[in-house]
Motif scaffolding. Sequence first.
Motif, PDB file in Angstrom:
ATOM      1  N   ILE A  26       0.865  -1.184   0.000  1.00 44.50           N
ATOM      2  CA  ILE A  26       0.000   0.000   0.000  1.00 44.50           C
ATOM      3  C   ILE A  26       0.901   1.233   0.000  1.00 44.50           C
ATOM      4  CG2 ILE A  26      -1.867   1.206   1.181  1.00 44.50           C
ATOM      5  CD1 ILE A  26      -2.666  -1.400   2.488  1.00 44.50           C
ATOM      6  N   GLY A  27       0.821   2.022  -1.064  1.00 44.57           N
ATOM      7  CA  GLY A  27       1.667   3.211  -1.226  1.00 44.57           C
ATOM      8  C   GLY A  27       2.669   2.993  -2.349  1.00 44.57           C
ATOM      9  N   GLY A  29       4.980   5.116  -3.665  1.00 48.94           N
ATOM     10  CA  GLY A  29       5.841   6.296  -3.662  1.00 48.94           C
ATOM     11  C   GLY A  29       7.302   5.960  -3.862  1.00 48.94           C
ATOM     12  N   TYR A  30       8.174   6.814  -3.315  1.00 51.31           N
ATOM     13  CA  TYR A  30       9.619   6.666  -3.478  1.00 51.31           C
ATOM     14  C   TYR A  30      10.132   5.380  -2.818  1.00 51.31           C
ATOM     15  CZ  TYR A  30      10.084  11.274  -5.491  1.00 51.31           C
ATOM     16  OH  TYR A  30       9.999  12.349  -6.339  1.00 51.31           O
ATOM     17  N   VAL A  31       9.443   4.921  -1.784  1.00 50.63           N
ATOM     18  CA  VAL A  31       9.870   3.686  -1.123  1.00 50.63           C
ATOM     19  C   VAL A  31       9.154   2.480  -1.726  1.00 50.63           C
ATOM     20  CG1 VAL A  31       9.881   2.420   1.058  1.00 50.63           C
ATOM     21  CG2 VAL A  31      10.516   4.832   1.025  1.00 50.63           C
ATOM     22  N   ASP A  52      -2.299   2.332  -4.714  1.00 44.63           N
ATOM     23  CA  ASP A  52      -2.249   3.699  -4.218  1.00 44.63           C
ATOM     24  C   ASP A  52      -3.614   4.338  -4.470  1.00 44.63           C
ATOM     25  OD1 ASP A  52       0.536   5.656  -3.757  1.00 44.63           O
ATOM     26  OD2 ASP A  52      -1.432   6.622  -3.921  1.00 44.63           O
ATOM     27  N   LEU A  53      -3.975   5.277  -3.597  1.00 48.82           N
ATOM     28  CA  LEU A  53      -5.239   5.997  -3.781  1.00 48.82           C
ATOM     29  C   LEU A  53      -5.124   7.011  -4.908  1.00 48.82           C
ATOM     30  CD1 LEU A  53      -5.994   6.833  -0.023  1.00 48.82           C
ATOM     31  CD2 LEU A  53      -7.098   5.092  -1.442  1.00 48.82           C
ATOM     32  N   ASN A  54      -3.891   7.415  -5.177  1.00 49.77           N
ATOM     33  CA  ASN A  54      -3.633   8.455  -6.170  1.00 49.77           C
ATOM     34  C   ASN A  54      -3.679   7.848  -7.581  1.00 49.77           C
ATOM     35  OD1 ASN A  54      -2.363  10.291  -7.900  1.00 49.77           O
ATOM     36  ND2 ASN A  54      -1.079  11.106  -6.247  1.00 49.77           N
ATOM     37  N   ARG A  57      -0.895   8.750 -10.065  1.00 46.55           N
ATOM     38  CA  ARG A  57       0.365   8.074  -9.762  1.00 46.55           C
ATOM     39  C   ARG A  57       0.365   6.654 -10.332  1.00 46.55           C
ATOM     40  NH1 ARG A  57       3.738   9.062  -4.139  1.00 46.55           N
ATOM     41  NH2 ARG A  57       5.306  10.151  -5.326  1.00 46.55           N
ATOM     42  N   SER A 107       3.459   1.164   3.043  1.00 47.23           N
ATOM     43  CA  SER A 107       4.515   2.070   2.604  1.00 47.23           C
ATOM     44  C   SER A 107       3.932   3.431   2.251  1.00 47.23           C
ATOM     45  CB  SER A 107       5.193   1.426   1.395  1.00 47.23           C
ATOM     46  OG  SER A 107       6.376   2.073   1.134  1.00 47.23           O
ATOM     47  N   VAL A 108       3.121   3.933   3.178  1.00 49.49           N
ATOM     48  CA  VAL A 108       2.478   5.231   2.937  1.00 49.49           C
ATOM     49  C   VAL A 108       3.299   6.337   3.600  1.00 49.49           C
ATOM     50  CG1 VAL A 108       0.208   4.152   2.771  1.00 49.49           C
ATOM     51  CG2 VAL A 108       0.973   5.054   4.957  1.00 49.49           C
ATOM     52  N   ASN A 109       2.957   7.560   3.286  1.00 50.49           N
ATOM     53  CA  ASN A 109       3.739   8.670   3.832  1.00 50.49           C
ATOM     54  C   ASN A 109       3.410   8.925   5.301  1.00 50.49           C
ATOM     55  OD1 ASN A 109       1.457   9.071   2.246  1.00 50.49           O
ATOM     56  ND2 ASN A 109       1.728  11.273   2.200  1.00 50.49           N
ATOM     57  N   TYR A 127      -2.284   8.286   8.022  1.00 51.91           N
ATOM     58  CA  TYR A 127      -2.346   7.433   6.820  1.00 51.91           C
ATOM     59  C   TYR A 127      -2.110   5.967   7.191  1.00 51.91           C
ATOM     60  CZ  TYR A 127      -1.880  12.007   4.669  1.00 51.91           C
ATOM     61  OH  TYR A 127      -2.068  13.307   4.327  1.00 51.91           O
ATOM     62  N   CYS A 131      -4.787   2.832   6.780  1.00 50.81           N
ATOM     63  CA  CYS A 131      -4.409   1.558   6.146  1.00 50.81           C
ATOM     64  C   CYS A 131      -4.795   0.391   7.036  1.00 50.81           C
ATOM     65  CB  CYS A 131      -2.894   1.478   5.948  1.00 50.81           C
ATOM     66  SG  CYS A 131      -2.315   2.335   4.539  1.00 50.81           S
ATOM     67  N   ARG A 364      11.575  16.995  -1.218  1.00 51.04           N
ATOM     68  CA  ARG A 364      11.133  17.151   0.167  1.00 51.04           C
ATOM     69  C   ARG A 364      12.279  17.635   1.066  1.00 51.04           C
ATOM     70  NH1 ARG A 364       8.040  11.471   0.818  1.00 51.04           N
ATOM     71  NH2 ARG A 364       9.698  10.868  -0.613  1.00 51.04           N
TER      72      ARG A 364
HETATM   73  P1  ADP Z   1       7.596   7.564   0.618  1.00 51.75           P
HETATM   74  O1  ADP Z   1       8.816   8.391   0.339  1.00 51.75           O
HETATM   75  O2  ADP Z   1       7.510   7.134   2.058  1.00 51.75           O
HETATM   76  O3  ADP Z   1       7.431   6.425  -0.338  1.00 51.75           O
HETATM   77  P2  ADP Z   1       5.507   9.024  -0.824  1.00 51.75           P
HETATM   78  O4  ADP Z   1       4.751  10.244  -0.403  1.00 51.75           O
HETATM   79  O5  ADP Z   1       6.395   9.083  -2.018  1.00 51.75           O
HETATM   80  O6  ADP Z   1       6.317   8.539   0.469  1.00 51.75           O
HETATM   81  O7  ADP Z   1       4.484   7.814  -1.085  1.00 51.75           O
HETATM   82  C1  ADP Z   1       3.445   7.450  -0.234  1.00 51.75           C
HETATM   83  C2  ADP Z   1       2.222   7.058  -1.095  1.00 51.75           C
HETATM   84  O8  ADP Z   1       1.237   6.463  -0.245  1.00 51.75           O
HETATM   85  C3  ADP Z   1       1.530   8.218  -1.809  1.00 51.75           C
HETATM   86  O9  ADP Z   1       1.530   7.990  -3.206  1.00 51.75           O
HETATM   87  C4  ADP Z   1       0.090   8.207  -1.231  1.00 51.75           C
HETATM   88  O10 ADP Z   1      -0.897   8.522  -2.209  1.00 51.75           O
HETATM   89  C5  ADP Z   1      -0.060   6.760  -0.767  1.00 51.75           C
HETATM   90  N1  ADP Z   1      -1.074   6.541   0.267  1.00 51.75           N
HETATM   91  C6  ADP Z   1      -1.245   7.203   1.440  1.00 51.75           C
HETATM   92  N2  ADP Z   1      -2.260   6.678   2.148  1.00 51.75           N
HETATM   93  C7  ADP Z   1      -2.778   5.641   1.413  1.00 51.75           C
HETATM   94  C8  ADP Z   1      -3.845   4.684   1.600  1.00 51.75           C
HETATM   95  N3  ADP Z   1      -4.599   4.676   2.719  1.00 51.75           N
HETATM   96  N4  ADP Z   1      -4.075   3.783   0.619  1.00 51.75           N
HETATM   97  C9  ADP Z   1      -3.313   3.764  -0.494  1.00 51.75           C
HETATM   98  N5  ADP Z   1      -2.289   4.625  -0.734  1.00 51.75           N
HETATM   99  C10 ADP Z   1      -2.016   5.559   0.203  1.00 51.75           C
END
Ligand code: ADP
Length: 480
Positions: A26-27, A29-31, A52-54, A57, A107-109, A127, A131, A364
């Motif tokens: 879940i997530g 992003g960069y990680v 991801d919810l986005n 992305r 792996s959410v922010n 967040y 999850c 960031r």
């Molecule tokens: P990191 O550097 O820790 O990977 P990012 O901000 O790049 O952080 O990525 C975190 C991702 O997690 C974002 O794309 C965000 O949309 C996603 N996210 C946050 N909460 C949720 C959730 N409840 N379900 C799905 N995705 C989520």
Amino acid sequence: MAQVEATNNQQPATNNQQKIKSICCIGAGYVGGPTMAVMAQRNPDIKVTVVDLNKQRIADWNDADLSKLPIFEPGLDQVVEEARGRNLFFSTEVDQAIQEAEMIFISVNTPTKTYGKGKGMAADLKYIELCARQIAEVATTDKIIVEKSTLPVKTAQAIKSILDHTGNGVKFQILSNPEFLAEGTAMTDLANPDRVLIGGEQTLEGKKAIQALVDVYATWVAKSQILTTNIWSSELSKLVANAFLAQRVSSINAISELCEATEANVEEVAKAIGMDSRIGPKFLKASVGFGGSCFQKDILNLVYIAKSLGLNQVADYWEQVILMNNHQRNRFANNIVSTLYNTVSGKKIAFLGWAFKKDTNDTRESAAIYVADRLMDERAQITVYDPKVTATQMQGDINYLNTRSESENKQYLETETDPYKALEGAHAIAVLTEWDEFKTYNWQTIYNNMSKPAFVFDGRNVLDKVELEKIGFIVQSIGK
Ligand code: ADP
Ligand code: UDX
């Protein structure tokens, strides 16, 4: 699409091990993105779904044009190309992916809180909590939950409490598996990690879950490099690793100021001390200040935890690393103002770089944001060139500080996609990121097109000071 059957596949008692077949992260992003790409590449028999919810992305992760991946990371495109559609999938169907998976990475922010208790220091866990609640609601089979995001110590306990009290009677095992990749080198860090750390409950079930994750990594990481600990040691080690790394940067930056006030050269000092095998050569590069999503956040977390436990001396000790970093950024900006005859009002100052380090589009906590903000207070006209960061991102970063209105920010901060145009007519150049391409520019042409005297403030010690001074620039580097 190849469907890998998702079952909670407890193996026969003789073997008593769980071989994971389906992973969800879940997530994206960069990680989450790079980590899962490598995990899928190295485990072709495991179905890995990153959700991801986005929506944008996810669409970008699925784009046929690999140059459109949402994050820039050298080597990532090849790994995605190899695994995507085979056993690596990117999706917005969070519930379905949770249901299918035997192992779920969170792996959410986890940004620093901007409100309420712990504002400006503690991690905002909303967040993570969302999850956990979603997993609890959706899961119908037993799951192993893996914390990947950087979290304060004892977060696993909170996740477990939510899962155990709101779930459908299914069993959850919580593991901590902190990520140590550094942006810009994420793919090699993931392929050849110094170590993989896995923390879990020291019960029979906990140990079984730890083993299941060890097996996932063991397809490409030597077992001797996979450390298993109790869950709290694992969570704390992540904060401490980042605090120690950041501390080295603040330590050398403190010395850089001392060097500037004396005849010493910080690069020579760093080399001399780094050759002591007890100190080592890495993370001794003086700079305008560290940035990135982790260092400041993790130290603030450490400070907050220490304060909450009444350990005020411990808290003060680590807080100083942040204070030194803030000082270094301010010092750099103030030096530009004082060198330009105590006024930068209406003067064009060109920034080379906006990302927090080279080879990433991540901004960031980048020092560039804070230096720009300080110079905009002095009404400087800033023009930025960064090879990977968009104008929208830069405006978003500066607006986020909330120092002035968005229209004022637009007026004082411009972006150029051509570096030579960005530098044309500038009174001064400030180097904020150490992108390699800066060294290859035609500096004579740049000099010819600048206002005179032409100043360079090299916040990364990336340019050749002697060569630039031969051309006629007045160069100020960090710690020299
Ligand atoms: P990191 O550097 O820790 O990977 P990012 O901000 O790049 O952080 O990525 C975190 C991702 O997690 C974002 O794309 C965000 O949309 C996603 N996210 C946050 N909460 C949720 C959730 N409840 N379900 C799905 N995705 C989520
Ligand atoms: C860091 C940790 O290195 C990584 O293990 C963890 O998982 C996440 O946080 P990252 O933030 O991606 O990784 O980059 P890193 O290479 O650690 O650099 C952080 C900041 O320190 C950058 O702004 C960098 O420019 C700065 N830095 C680093 C210096 O100024 N001098 C140095 O000698 C090293």
